[in-house]
Enzyme design. Structure first.
Site, PDB file in Angstrom:
ATOM      1  N   CYS A   1      18.733 -15.532 -16.103  1.00  0.00           N
ATOM      2  CA  CYS A   1      17.271 -15.545 -16.276  1.00  0.00           C
ATOM      3  C   CYS A   1      16.694 -16.952 -16.148  1.00  0.00           C
ATOM      4  CB  CYS A   1      16.895 -14.952 -17.632  1.00  0.00           C
ATOM      5  SG  CYS A   1      17.517 -13.283 -17.797  1.00  0.00           S
TER       6      CYS A   1
ATOM      7  N   HIS B   1       9.655 -16.407 -18.785  1.00  0.00           N
ATOM      8  CA  HIS B   1      10.501 -15.424 -18.103  1.00  0.00           C
ATOM      9  C   HIS B   1      10.167 -14.059 -18.690  1.00  0.00           C
ATOM     10  CE1 HIS B   1      13.735 -12.870 -17.073  1.00  0.00           C
ATOM     11  NE2 HIS B   1      14.311 -12.955 -18.250  1.00  0.00           N
TER      12      HIS B   1
ATOM     13  N   ASN C   1      12.170  -6.520 -16.188  1.00  0.00           N
ATOM     14  CA  ASN C   1      12.772  -7.854 -16.208  1.00  0.00           C
ATOM     15  C   ASN C   1      13.516  -8.054 -14.881  1.00  0.00           C
ATOM     16  OD1 ASN C   1      14.661  -9.951 -16.543  1.00  0.00           O
ATOM     17  ND2 ASN C   1      14.972  -9.522 -18.718  1.00  0.00           N
TER      18      ASN C   1
HETATM   19  N1  COA Z   1      15.765   4.935 -25.106  1.00  0.00           N
HETATM   20  C1  COA Z   1      15.794   5.528 -26.292  1.00  0.00           C
HETATM   21  N2  COA Z   1      16.557   5.113 -27.317  1.00  0.00           N
HETATM   22  C2  COA Z   1      17.318   4.029 -27.117  1.00  0.00           C
HETATM   23  C3  COA Z   1      17.314   3.334 -25.883  1.00  0.00           C
HETATM   24  C4  COA Z   1      16.493   3.840 -24.854  1.00  0.00           C
HETATM   25  N3  COA Z   1      16.430   3.261 -23.663  1.00  0.00           N
HETATM   26  N4  COA Z   1      18.157   2.291 -25.984  1.00  0.00           N
HETATM   27  C5  COA Z   1      18.666   2.307 -27.219  1.00  0.00           C
HETATM   28  N5  COA Z   1      18.170   3.367 -27.915  1.00  0.00           N
HETATM   29  C6  COA Z   1      18.436   3.777 -29.275  1.00  0.00           C
HETATM   30  C7  COA Z   1      19.743   3.259 -29.795  1.00  0.00           C
HETATM   31  O1  COA Z   1      20.795   4.087 -29.408  1.00  0.00           O
HETATM   32  C8  COA Z   1      19.509   3.284 -31.283  1.00  0.00           C
HETATM   33  O2  COA Z   1      19.695   4.574 -31.755  1.00  0.00           O
HETATM   34  P1  COA Z   1      20.390   4.858 -33.204  1.00  0.00           P
HETATM   35  O3  COA Z   1      19.488   4.187 -34.192  1.00  0.00           O
HETATM   36  O4  COA Z   1      20.428   6.344 -33.286  1.00  0.00           O
HETATM   37  O5  COA Z   1      21.734   4.195 -33.115  1.00  0.00           O
HETATM   38  C9  COA Z   1      18.026   2.955 -31.417  1.00  0.00           C
HETATM   39  O6  COA Z   1      17.434   3.233 -30.134  1.00  0.00           O
HETATM   40  C10 COA Z   1      17.752   1.532 -31.792  1.00  0.00           C
HETATM   41  O7  COA Z   1      18.604   0.704 -30.985  1.00  0.00           O
HETATM   42  P2  COA Z   1      18.549  -0.842 -31.060  1.00  0.00           P
HETATM   43  O8  COA Z   1      19.440  -1.406 -30.005  1.00  0.00           O
HETATM   44  O9  COA Z   1      18.784  -1.272 -32.477  1.00  0.00           O
HETATM   45  O10 COA Z   1      17.022  -1.047 -30.665  1.00  0.00           O
HETATM   46  P3  COA Z   1      16.156  -2.315 -30.721  1.00  0.00           P
HETATM   47  O11 COA Z   1      14.974  -2.041 -31.540  1.00  0.00           O
HETATM   48  O12 COA Z   1      16.943  -3.541 -30.994  1.00  0.00           O
HETATM   49  O13 COA Z   1      15.666  -2.396 -29.201  1.00  0.00           O
HETATM   50  C11 COA Z   1      16.098  -3.575 -27.161  1.00  0.00           C
HETATM   51  C12 COA Z   1      16.598  -2.547 -28.153  1.00  0.00           C
HETATM   52  C13 COA Z   1      17.157  -3.749 -26.097  1.00  0.00           C
HETATM   53  C14 COA Z   1      14.798  -3.098 -26.536  1.00  0.00           C
HETATM   54  C15 COA Z   1      15.815  -4.886 -27.944  1.00  0.00           C
HETATM   55  O14 COA Z   1      16.931  -5.242 -28.722  1.00  0.00           O
HETATM   56  C16 COA Z   1      15.485  -6.007 -27.030  1.00  0.00           C
HETATM   57  O15 COA Z   1      14.461  -5.987 -26.381  1.00  0.00           O
HETATM   58  N6  COA Z   1      16.332  -7.044 -26.968  1.00  0.00           N
HETATM   59  C17 COA Z   1      16.140  -8.141 -26.046  1.00  0.00           C
HETATM   60  C18 COA Z   1      16.605  -7.694 -24.709  1.00  0.00           C
HETATM   61  C19 COA Z   1      16.204  -8.612 -23.626  1.00  0.00           C
HETATM   62  O16 COA Z   1      15.096  -9.085 -23.573  1.00  0.00           O
HETATM   63  N7  COA Z   1      17.126  -8.870 -22.722  1.00  0.00           N
HETATM   64  C20 COA Z   1      16.908  -9.676 -21.626  1.00  0.00           C
HETATM   65  C21 COA Z   1      17.045 -11.088 -22.017  1.00  0.00           C
HETATM   66  S1  COA Z   1      16.871 -12.079 -20.656  1.00  0.00           S
END
Ligand code: COA
Length: 331
Positions: free
Chosen positions: A113, A258, A288
């Protein structure tokens, strides 16, 4: 020492729009979940046979046109991508051939990124020392062929999209705009918090059927961990850049982060105390796009008339590595 500036910008997004509703058909997810967590409504996917170099070529042609230059005017290529057409050679060489350029040097940057900001920093140094006059800096990604488009891979799959962006960096005359600074960082102890394990040269063979079954050829991410570090490091690297240039946050006309996640951008802008209208966002439309996100955003911001000569624009990125970086430009 010469001064360097951005002479032209260009971007290219594949035509195929993939909405959150389209993803609902492939995995257990919902438009509501995706929008709430990331802000993303849709992204673009390439058609089969299109590589990152192809998106880079289209974006580059637009940047060259805006700079009123031809491919033969370019002295050096920097190509940032984590999704090269092939493992080797890099996309820079492919772009050189596809644009019919002279046999100029082509450097591939592997900083995910942050790839574009790292690439911009390299170009800035070469131009400043007078080694090269016109450098093409490209960020392009094809994620759609490398993400797991099912429920198992949904946390990563809903975030990423395909796209390309490019800028031409060259000499700046007196009184013109200027790249004022770049700051680059890395912290490899978090390498496995956001990574793609295989194929890998530490394994022999590099890819096995078992690895394929286990999905090691798909990116894996500790989303919460990435989120927390991103919010902290974005702020740090922006403050570092402002301090180095004796600027305050109020002096910034436009902040281009980004496009990792709208919630990350919101948290960063709130902590910095910069109003939302000064923070550019297009993740809603494209997801992204990793190394492509900043040059695409910069190009769109310019087309929307958000920058005029003398304005201060700050670019900042965070991503896999972990790496983080910023650039301050007087437009
Ligand atoms: N759709 C629906 N549910 C989803 C899902 C999706 N696409 N992806 C994950 N889940 C579920 C998980 O399985 C979990 O279920 P559970 O509680 O039954 O186990 C629940 O949603 C919460 O998961 P979690 O990973 O704790 O969610 P979160 O609130 O942390 O959100 C992201 C996940 C990835 C959106 C978040 O962590 C994030 O944005 N992180 C930064 C990622 C990023 O920017 N990456 C690029 C960097 S350059």
């Amino acid at each position: 020492m010469y001064k360097s500036k951005i002479l032209g910008t260009g971007s290219y997004l594949p035509e195929r729009v993939v909405t959150n509703a389209d993803l609902e058909k492939l995995m257990e997810t919902s438009d509501e979940w995706i929008q709430q967590r990331t802000g993303i409504r849709e992204r673009r996917f390439v058609d089969e046979g299109v590589g990152a170099s192809d998106l880079g070529v289209k974006a580059s042609l637009r940047a060259l046109e805006q700079a009123r230059l031809s491919p033969r005017d370019i002295d050096f290529i920097v190509f940032a991508t984590l999704s090269p057409d092939y493992n080797f050679p890099g996309c820079g060489c492919l772009l050189q051939e596809k644009l019919g350029m002279q046999t100029v040097g082509a450097l591939d940057v592997r900083n995910q990124c942050c790839g574009f900001v790292y690439g911009l920093s390299v170009a800035d140094q070469y131009v400043k020392t007078g080694m090269y006059r016109h450098i093409l800096v490209v960020g392009a990604e094809v994620h759609s062929t490398g993400i797991e488009l099912n429920t198992h891979g949904r946390d990563v799959a809903v975030i990423f999209g395909d796209g390309g962006g490019a800028v031409v960096v060259g000499w700046s005359g007196n009184g013109d705009g200027q790249i004022l600074s770049t700051h680059l960082h890395s912290e490899g102890k978090y390498a496995k918090k956001l990574w793609l394990e295989a194929p890998a040269s530490i394994y022999h063979p590099r890819l096995t059927e078992q690895m394929l079954r286990e999905g090691k050829h798909y990116p894996s991410m500790d989303g919460r961990y990435v989120f927390r570090h991103a919010v902290d490091r974005f702020q740090e690297v922006i403050n570092e850049a402002l301090l180095a240039n004796n600027l305050r946050i109020e002096d910034v006309t436009l902040l281009i982060l980004h496009q990792a996640n709208l919630r990350i951008s919101e948290a960063v802008s709130q902590s910095l105390g910069i109003p939302a209208e000064k923070v550019f966002s297009n993740i809603q439309k494209y997801g992204n796009t990793t190394a492509a996100s900043i040059p695409i955003a910069l190009d769109e911001a310019l087309k929307e008339g958000k920058l005029k000569p003398g304005d201060i624009v700050v670019l900042a990125a965070f991503g896999s590595g972990f790496t983080w970086a910023s650039a301050v430009i007087r437009w």
